[in-house]
Scaffold this active site. Structure first.
Site, PDB file in Angstrom:
ATOM      1  NE  ARG A 110      -4.117  -1.871   2.218  1.00  0.00           N
ATOM      2  CZ  ARG A 110      -5.108  -1.960   3.112  1.00  0.00           C
ATOM      3  NH1 ARG A 110      -5.162  -1.140   3.867  1.00  0.00           N
ATOM      4  NH2 ARG A 110      -5.789  -3.108   2.978  1.00  0.00           N
TER       5      ARG A 110
ATOM      6  CG  ASN B 238      -1.079  -7.043  -0.173  1.00  0.00           C
ATOM      7  OD1 ASN B 238      -1.594  -8.184  -0.502  1.00  0.00           O
ATOM      8  ND2 ASN B 238      -1.334  -6.308   0.822  1.00  0.00           N
ATOM      9  CD  GLU B 239      -4.625  -4.821  -0.179  1.00  0.00           C
ATOM     10  OE1 GLU B 239      -4.585  -3.806   0.767  1.00  0.00           O
ATOM     11  OE2 GLU B 239      -5.515  -5.900   0.143  1.00  0.00           O
ATOM     12  CG  ASN B 240       2.433  -3.352  -4.905  1.00  0.00           C
ATOM     13  OD1 ASN B 240       2.320  -4.442  -4.907  1.00  0.00           O
ATOM     14  ND2 ASN B 240       3.310  -2.784  -4.116  1.00  0.00           N
TER      15      ASN B 240
END
Length: 820
Positions: free
Chosen positions: A389, A425-427
């Protein structure tokens, strides 16, 4: 001081002329002092310790390692968790058996930034909360031992001080926007290590085999720690079979060039393959001999072949393996990230008992203990770096990501369980920086992908939820939360097929939903009527919020265990009809703490776990068992549902989850008939009975059969036929006391004394007296501020043998007191 310390590898003396093998690794667990704030300087940590100086402030507290700064405040309902510097200090004895050896501190993990001091000398620093690092204290110790202070003030012991810091920092990964805490402290084991002047730093043992298991080979390279610049050494490599037999020995003289050196290339005849059902492990032993001594290094390895078939399933050793997965955060009630080996073993064995054969370690490199357990228990692994994130930072940020990827791969290279290196993750989740440039993120993702393959060409790369990067990595997982953040759970298969067609290699990680433990529902799917279908199943910004936005189960559902059981039951029965599916991983195995969910029924907890934060199983655990395990099992839904409700004579569904062929249900001693299990007969694979309970107490028993095996399970529950009105009063009582711990129950009732069984009101506990409230645990029974589950809530008190008064408060009704 070291009497209680665990000797990890005991001192071994072997008769070799002018040489000894004396490799020692001592866990520094005891006799630490801790300070949850910063100091003005290192002198404040090392000035006369224990001298009774009345001006020696601030106050230190005694702790043991591993220790997390945020052991309790991460789930304190009334405050944000502490992010800032903290200090640890102790005195160590250094007795290196090697005359010219090196003394090292080996950190298995500390967060998030670490500075290490011997007396007043800073001897090392590390940035990153999850990878291992080593600090050489040899020279600093030798210098301090020459001072008068060494003997006069410290009586021959060495003052060791360590500063950890988990302050917010935008140029640090992971982002503080992440759905987990960035813990502080020395929350993994710290070891004092003695090495000869030349020692093995790392071994890279590449074990390869073709899919039919006929051609196996082992290539071994080594990196050496050589601070004195030795020029040559003698090495001996042994390959030891799973039964303990030495099956190959290689000896050679090596010239130390400063680079990784190839030690051996071995053909292995009739290799025993590693698999999830039979996790067979070999041992590689490397002995390095110089005039200063012999250093011995061992690694466990396994021979296995895996393949992600393009547009198809996952193969292990040439056969399809449906990956039955879960996730893990390093987090536990009462200790946060500071889990002991025993806790970790318990957790991983529980996963295996549930039928797990695959785990994604989210969202950072985890303890070596966990990877060793994955190897020995038989779980394939996706392990990733914490680029999670927030967007993409600058050069410092990028360099940390590169370094942590390199460290993760090099430190865990030999584990046969690992098949995927996760790059992020969730870039696609912005927020930390004013610029959010998708192309720059793509460029850096490609750099990490290339770096991963340069370091380890044998494993795949992967990310979860960043569609604009899905073509870069080898394996991609989109966001599919059917029935929770978007859509309804019966759309799961259709949405998965659509996403599967978009990539070469599809693997679905993260699915499920939150369940407030001990909350059950007679109509759990009620919220689905409000949810729009045909809009996909991906999570979007704001979906975790309990207010605003489109109708969704995550906001409008009842957060009952009953709903989660239905959702999981549907997903698992569908996965049996998807021959192209590589596999999935539900999110996560255990409830964990998170700073971004203060309003959840247990504040600051992500409650999507199969078990609570203290290993207490939720009902859904047995749903997974019924689909994923072979050992016969049977479980009636409702062990934590003491009161059901409805009209007199109304039929209620009783579900049984089992992998047995058939089951017979008895209610109040009367058979309700035999049912055959059929996984496609939703719900409960056909093992369900509609029964009209008696008003009052009911007894339910099931007898299940699988071949000659016969199993039983039973529960009792009350059936409430009275209607309840608005909450009007609290009823609080002690329901148990054992070993100085009292369990308190509060019920929320209407004016007529009927429990409000669908209540989602909040209740707050407090205590006055000699005892201690057992709270800040992050569990349904270990939080002083929690939502009711079916009109009741529990908490425990350490009485300490004295007088105690419990106060219970819930908005809108009079408070109550209970004196113990």
């Amino acid at each position: 001081m070291l009497k209680k310390n665990i000797i990890w590898l005991v001192l071994v003396v072997i008769g070799l002329q002018n040489s000894v093998i004396a490799q020692q690794k001592i866990r520094l667990n005891d006799n630490w002092e801790f300070l949850k704030q910063d100091l003005g300087g290192i002198w404040e940590a090392v000035r006369p310790v224990g001298a009774g100086n009345p001006e020696s402030v601030p106050l230190w507290q005694k702790v043991s390692l591993p220790h997390c700064v945020n052991a309790e405040d991460s789930v304190d309902p009334d405050m944000n968790y502490y992010q800032g510097p903290s200090w640890y200090r102790t005195l160590i004895e250094v007795k290196n058996p090697y005359q010219t050896g090196r003394t090292l501190l080996h950190f298995e993990g500390a967060g998030q930034k670490t500075d290490v001091y011997i007396y007043q000398t800073k001897v090392g620093s590390h940035v990153g909360g999850y990878d291992e690092f080593t600090v050489d204290i040899t020279d600093a110790v030798a210098a301090f031992q020459k001072t008068d202070v060494y003997q006069k003030q410290f009586k021959g012991k060495i003052p060791l001080s360590i500063r950890t810091d988990n302050s917010r920092d935008l140029e640090l990964i992971p982002s503080d926007l992440s759905d987990f805490n960035l813990y502080g402290g020395i929350y993994r084991y710290l070891n004092l290590v003695y090495k000869p002047a030349l020692s093995v730093d790392k071994v890279f043992a590449l074990a390869t085999v073709d899919k039919d298991g006929k051609n196996a080979s082992l290539n071994v390279k080594a990196r050496f720690y050589n601070p004195k610049s030795a020029s040559n050494a003698e090495v001996e490599l042994k390959l030891i079979s799973p039964s303990g037999k030495v099956i190959n020995t290689q000896k050679k003289q090596i010239q130390l060039t400063g680079k990784d050196l190839e030690i051996a290339n071995i053909k292995v005849a009739k290799a025993e393959l590693w698999s999830t059902d039979k996790p067979t492990l070999y041992t590689v032993e490397l002995n390095v001999k110089t005039a200063d001594g012999v250093d011995q290094h061992q690694e466990k390895i396994g021979f296995r072949h895996f393949e992600f078939v393009e547009k198809g399933p996952f193969l292990l050793n040439g056969k399809r393996l449906l990956l039955q997965g879960t996730h893990r955060h390093e987090d536990h009630a009462g200790v946060a990230a500071a889990m002991t080996d025993e806790m970790m073993r318990t957790e991983m064995k529980m996963m295996k008992d549930m039928g797990v054969n695959f785990i994604r370690l989210g969202h950072y490199q985890q303890s070596r203990t966990i990877l060793n357990l994955c190897d020995s228990l038989g779980m394939v692994v996706w392990e990733e770096i914490p680029w999670c994130r927030g967007g993409l930072g600058g050069d410092v940020y990028k360099q940390q990501a590169r370094r942590m990827l390199t460290n993760m791969i090099e430190q865990h290279y030999n584990h046969p369980s690992i098949i995927i290196w996760g790059l992020g993750n969730e870039n696609d989740w912005p927020g930390d920086f004013p610029e959010f440039d998708k192309e720059k993120i793509r460029v850096f993702m490609k750099e990490l992908h290339d770096l991963s393959h340069a370091l380890d060409p044998t494993r795949k790369t992967a990310i979860r939820r960043c569609d604009f990067c899905k073509d870069i990595v080898d394996v991609y997982s989109p966001s599919i939360w059917a029935g929770w953040y978007r859509g309804i759970y019966t759309e799961y298969k259709q949405v998965s097929e659509e996403e599967f067609k978009k990539v070469k290699h599809f693997l679905h990680v993260e699915w499920g939903g939150d369940g407030h433990a001990r909350r059950h529902s007679e109509n759990p799917d009620n919220a689905l009527r409000k949810v729009k279908t045909g809009v996909g199943a991906d999570e979007r910004a704001g979906d975790a919020s309990l207010i605003g936005g489109a109708s969704r189960v995550s906001k409008d559902g009842d957060w009952s265990e009953s709903y989660i059981v239905n959702l999981v039951d549907w997903h698992l029965k569908e996965q049996e009809t998807m021959p192209w599916l590589t596999g999935t991983a539900q999110w996560p195995f255990k409830d964990f703490s998170t700073p971004v969910r203060p309003d959840n029924p247990v504040p600051y907890m992500n409650q999507k776990g199969v078990v609570e934060r203290d290993f207490t199983k939720k009902e859904v655990f047995y749903v997974y068992q019924s689909y994923w395990t072979k050992k016969p099992m049977v479980h009636i839904y409702g062990h934590t549902w003491p009161v059901r409700w409805g009209a007199a004579g109304e039929e209620k569904m009783i579900k049984v989850f089992s992998n047995c062929d058939e089951a017979e249900l008895f209610v109040n001693g009367k058979s309700q008939g035999v049912k055959k299990r059929n996984s496609q007969d939703f719900p409960a694979a056909g093992l369900r009975w509609n029964v009209a309970p008696n008003a009052g107490k009911n007894h339910v028993k099931v007898i299940a059969k699988k071949g000659k095996t016969v199993l039983e399970d039973e529960i009792t529950f009350e059936y409430e036929t009275r209607q309840w009105g608005a909450p009007a009063k609290l009823e609080v009582r002690k329901i148990a006391e054992e070993n100085g711990k009292a369990t308190i129950e509060v019920k929320l009732k209407d004016a007529n004394g009927v429990t409000c069984l669908d209540s989602r009101n909040w209740v707050r506990f407090s205590l006055a007296g000699d005892g201690e409230l057992i709270d800040n645990q992050g569990t349904s029974t270990g939080s002083r501020y929690v939502q009711f589950y079916n009109g009741r809530a529990l908490i425990s008190v350490k009485t300490n043998g004295g007088k105690n008064t419990i106060a219970v408060k819930s908005e809108g009704v009079p408070s109550e007191l209970l004196t113990l």
